[in-house]
Design a protein around this motif. Structure first.
Motif, mmCIF file in Angstrom:
data_model
loop_
_atom_site.group_PDB
_atom_site.id
_atom_site.type_symbol
_atom_site.label_atom_id
_atom_site.label_comp_id
_atom_site.label_asym_id
_atom_site.label_seq_id
_atom_site.Cartn_x
_atom_site.Cartn_y
_atom_site.Cartn_z
ATOM 1 N N LYS A 137 28.736 -19.745 3.535
ATOM 2 C CA LYS A 137 28.101 -20.514 4.607
ATOM 3 C C LYS A 137 28.784 -21.873 4.699
ATOM 4 N N ARG A 138 28.611 -22.481 5.878
ATOM 5 C CA ARG A 138 29.234 -23.756 6.092
ATOM 6 C C ARG A 138 28.166 -24.690 6.638
ATOM 7 N N VAL A 139 28.260 -25.952 6.312
ATOM 8 C CA VAL A 139 27.295 -26.899 6.847
ATOM 9 C C VAL A 139 28.011 -27.842 7.790
ATOM 10 N N GLN A 140 27.519 -27.928 8.995
ATOM 11 C CA GLN A 140 28.146 -28.822 9.953
ATOM 12 C C GLN A 140 27.452 -30.186 9.942
ATOM 13 N N GLN A 244 23.922 -23.784 10.352
ATOM 14 C CA GLN A 244 24.838 -24.765 9.769
ATOM 15 C C GLN A 244 24.226 -26.153 9.627
#
Ligand code: SF4
Ligand code: SF4
Lengths: 451, 341
Positions: A137-140, A244
């Motif tokens: 997962k990626r966090v924006q 995100q």
């Protein structure tokens, strides 16, 4: 009621009660014994697994008991009791800034877990779990929740005004950890002073923006906040990380800032004590574990008309009946309501006025759900998304017929969850049995066939 | 240390409640109807007063008999809904109606409109209109005999055979006139819109003063006790549909404003169609419902055999409410958009 008042520190209590279970997840495990002398900020119970946090002594003194004590949840629960040493200067066990610039994400997470941090907004979910980005997962964006989670509470408001620096330090560290692009701080517009003071002090090199939001319960709920700030909706049954985003309460961030600035673990917190049932409403800084009675005494005591004392706010808090319960890490407020505020009212039939539909932040149909719940048709409620109900209580609040909607929904959700769990178990068992039968069945069929 | 713990109440959240409750709403509906009631008395004198009193008494009494004496609840008349039903029923009746008929209508409004369905909140049809439909079916002549309007000077004069005894044939012919809609339908004679607005026309008790009804509706909307989408939707649909017909044939079909302010449309749209129990709970549903009522009203007025169609339009759409509600459930937060699956 308490918004214009500075945060005061209350005197150290004679005794603090530190339940081992102050957070969601496994209770912590004591590492001290009765009779030990402990120092303020010293580890006294360690985390039990990943979804758990350690506990630190909130005063310097002697451990007098490790036993079951009254717990705000209503059930007695194991707690470490420390008698405060009145002669101690109450300095920190290991004071001094922690260095963080060179630490990698896992180490930073471990530091936060070791600090005993949980969400200070009320749910008390271990912070490091929330900040841990799952594989893939990626966090924006990192969202800071500066919306008071409930009416009456002013804890977050005061923290934003008085702990501004710690907040920005906390944001800086968390941004680094998450690898997020930018931070947004969502603040309701009834706190213009906080908005202004935050905006003034944003460090030039920090990608951070303050977003004024409409003052509307439940704006402080994670999903509402994400929608209001980023215009994204978290899909039903998913988590913010799926869009995100990671959200954290402003008090928690300030605490993390303090941890890295002074080495102070989570041993004290800011609590709003308010409501017409207490003589001097105020916003107070107190050691975790302070008995409720001591806090109320400091605020001039309860008034004659007192009817209810709540931990948390009026919409989602929990009523207390014993004043010896301790303030916990997740206690954001103490609300004292008077008789005429809590009079139970007569229930009328639903007149389908649609007030609850307009009030529901997740757009359910509480009117229909309410009548289904009343007749016990829980299965049908499932199709109407009852599990998306966030139990904010708005529907019950507005209903002119005084129907205890959310109260019924809680029961329904509990039963449905249980049922789902049971079904899952049953299905697994059936699958197993079928497999076995398939084996045995083969033999039987052969015999029958040969007849 | 606080000495003895005070007596604390344990309950579950939420702990606070909006102070408005159902009786409050009903009370405000009654307030908002006061100007209309006064206007009815202004135009139709003591007859109007008598009919209103009899209807309220009839509804209240019936509610008490069926609900109030039950062992479980203490006097549900207190919710005030029966009084509202009574007033609204009275406002749909012609001023010269024999009082016994009005009473019967009120009783049936509660029994057929509410009790049979299981009481307040469970009924499918608007009770006042159910009562009125019952009367219309039983006494078609009496229900369509309209007294001319008058003013305060004639306050004490009865507008018809109010006091006739049950089942005796009342005398109607003496004072009857035609309503604007009937004049339009059967004689192609339009009435000035200003007269319609002010109420100086013949008609039922509450059909006449459109402005006052709008005022009441405005007040309720302001207090958030009324879903403005329904009257606005009805007015818009009626106006558009009527204007369309008018453009096709101005001779035969009157213009939009006439339709808007004649007959029971304003009263029906503001106070009956918005009955929360029998109208959709969803916002989208409210628009659908309103459009349905509007279309039916014009269709019945123009193409049906009757001069007026508000009552039937609303009752018909009431029947569709559960269906409308079902298909217009709002999309939940984070739920799938329509079309995705
Ligand atoms: S408690 Fe009521 S208003 Fe809140 S989410 Fe659940 S149904 Fe909606
Ligand atoms: S607010 Fe209460 S009375 Fe109104 S529709 Fe909802 S449940 Fe029914």
């Amino acid at each position: 009621m308490t918004r214009g008042r500075l945060i005061e520190r209350i005197p150290f209590p004679d005794e603090v009660i530190l339940p081992l279970s102050q957070h969601l997840g496994a209770p912590s495990k004591p590492v001290v014994a009765v009779g030990d002398t402990v120092h303020r900020g010293q580890l006294i119970a360690e985390a039990c697994g990943f979804v758990s946090v350690p506990l630190h002594a909130s005063v310097t003194g002697r451990v007098t008991a490790i036993e079951k004590r009254f717990h705000p949840s209503g059930r007695p629960s194991e707690a470490i009791v420390i008698a405060c040493d009145p002669t101690s200067p109450q300095t920190l066990y290991e004071e001094g800034p922690l260095q963080w610039e060179n630490l990698a994400t896992p180490e930073l997470l471990a530091t936060i877990q070791d600090g005993g941090f949980v969400g200070l907004g009320g749910a008390a979910f271990p912070t490091h779990v929330k900040l841990a980005v799952p594989e893939g997962k990626r966090v924006q964006f990192f969202l800071v929740n500066g919306c008071e989670c409930e009416p009456y509470l002013t804890t977050d408001h005061r923290i934003m005004l008085e702990y501004t620096e710690s907040i920005f330090l906390g944001i800086r560290i968390i941004l680094k950890m998450l690898g997020a692009e930018k931070t947004f701080i969502g603040v309701e517009t009834n706190k213009w002073d906080a908005i202004a003071s935050l905006r003034d002090q944003i460090p030039a090199d920090l990608p951070c923006e303050v977003i004024p939001l409409q003052t509307k319960y439940p704006q402080g709920a994670e999903k509402m906040l994400i929608k209001a700030v980023l215009h994204r909706e978290v899909p039903s049954g998913r988590l913010p990380i799926d869009v995100q985003v990671v959200v954290s309460n402003v008090g928690t961030i300030a605490g993390i800032g303090e941890l890295f600035a002074y080495g102070q673990p989570l041993i004290e917190r800011v609590v709003t004590v308010t409501g017409p049932g207490v003589h001097n409403p105020s916003t107070l800084l107190m050691p975790v574990g302070t008995p409720l009675s001591q806090v109320l005494d400091y605020c001039g005591g309860l008034t004659e008309e007192i009817a209810q004392v709540l931990f948390g706010g009026p919409m989602m808090g929990s009523a207390q009946y014993n004043l010896q319960v301790p303030i916990m890490k997740g206690t954001s407020g103490i609300l004292c309501l008077t008789e005429h505020q809590v009079l139970s009212r007569r229930e009328y039939p639903c007149i389908r006025c649609a007030a609850c539909l307009d009030a529901c932040p997740v757009f359910l149909n509480p009117s229909l759900l309410g009548s289904l719940a009343r007749s016990g048709r829980y299965d049908e409620m499932l199709g109407l998304h009852i599990l998306d109900c966030m139990e904010c209580g708005s529907c019950s609040y507005v209903c002119p017929s005084n129907i205890p909607l959310v109260q019924r929904f809680r029961v329904a959700k509990g039963l449905l969850r249980e049922q789902q769990a049971r079904e899952k178990v049953a299905k697994e068992r059936e699958a197993r049995e079928q497999q076995e039968r398939a084996k045995v069945g083969g033999d039987v069929q052969e015999k029958v066939g040969s007849k | 240390m606080s000495t003895e713990a005070p007596h604390l109440i344990l309950s579950t959240s939420p702990f606070l409640k909006r102070p408005v409750d159902t009786p409050t709403i009903m009370r405000h509906v009654i307030y908002s109807l006061i100007p209309v009631m006064l206007a009815a008395m202004f135009y139709f004198g003591v007859s109007a007063l008598l009919i209103m009193l009899v209807c309220v008494a009839g509804c209240g009494f019936t509610e008490w008999v069926f609900e109030g004496r039950g062992p479980l609840r203490d006097s549900p008349i207190k919710d005030g809904s029966a009084i509202v039903t009574g007033i609204l029923l009275a406002l749909t009746l012609p001023p010269g109606l024999p009082l016994w008929m009005a009473f019967l209508g009120a009783v049936m409004a509660i029994i057929l409109g509410k009790v049979l369905f299981g009481g307040l909140g469970h009924n499918v049809f608007n009770p006042s209109l159910t009562g009125r439909a019952f009367l219309q079916a039983c006494f078609p002549v009496a229900l369509t005999t309209w007294a001319p309007y008058g003013d305060l000077g004639r306050f004490l004069a009865l507008r018809g055979d109010n006091l006739s005894l049950p089942f005796l044939k009342p005398q109607f012919d003496a004072v009857s006139t035609a309503t604007p809609l009937a004049m339009m339908k059967f004689e192609s004679q339009p009435t000035e819109v200003t007269n319609l607005l002010l109420g100086s026309t013949s008609g039922s008790l509450g059909e006449t003063a459109a402005l006052l009804i709008l005022l009441g509706g405005g007040y309720l909307t302001y207090r958030k006790f009324l879903n403005w989408r329904i009257p606005v939707g009805i007015f818009a649909t009626v106006f558009l549909f009527a204007t369309l017909l008018n453009l096709i044939n101005a001779e035969k079909y009157p213009a939009g404003p006439f339709h808007l302010f004649s007959g029971g449309l304003v009263l029906g749209a503001v106070f009956m169609a918005t009955d929360p129990v029998t109208s959709p709970v969803t916002q989208k549903g409210a628009w659908v419902f309103a459009a349905g009522v509007g279309l039916l009203v014009v269709a019945i007025r123009q193409f049906g055999g009757l001069p007026e169609g508000v009552m039937y339009s609303i009752l018909l759409m009431n029947a569709f409410t559960p269906l409308i509600d079902r298909v217009t459930q709002p999309r939940i937060y984070g739920g799938r958009k329509k079309g995705e699956s």
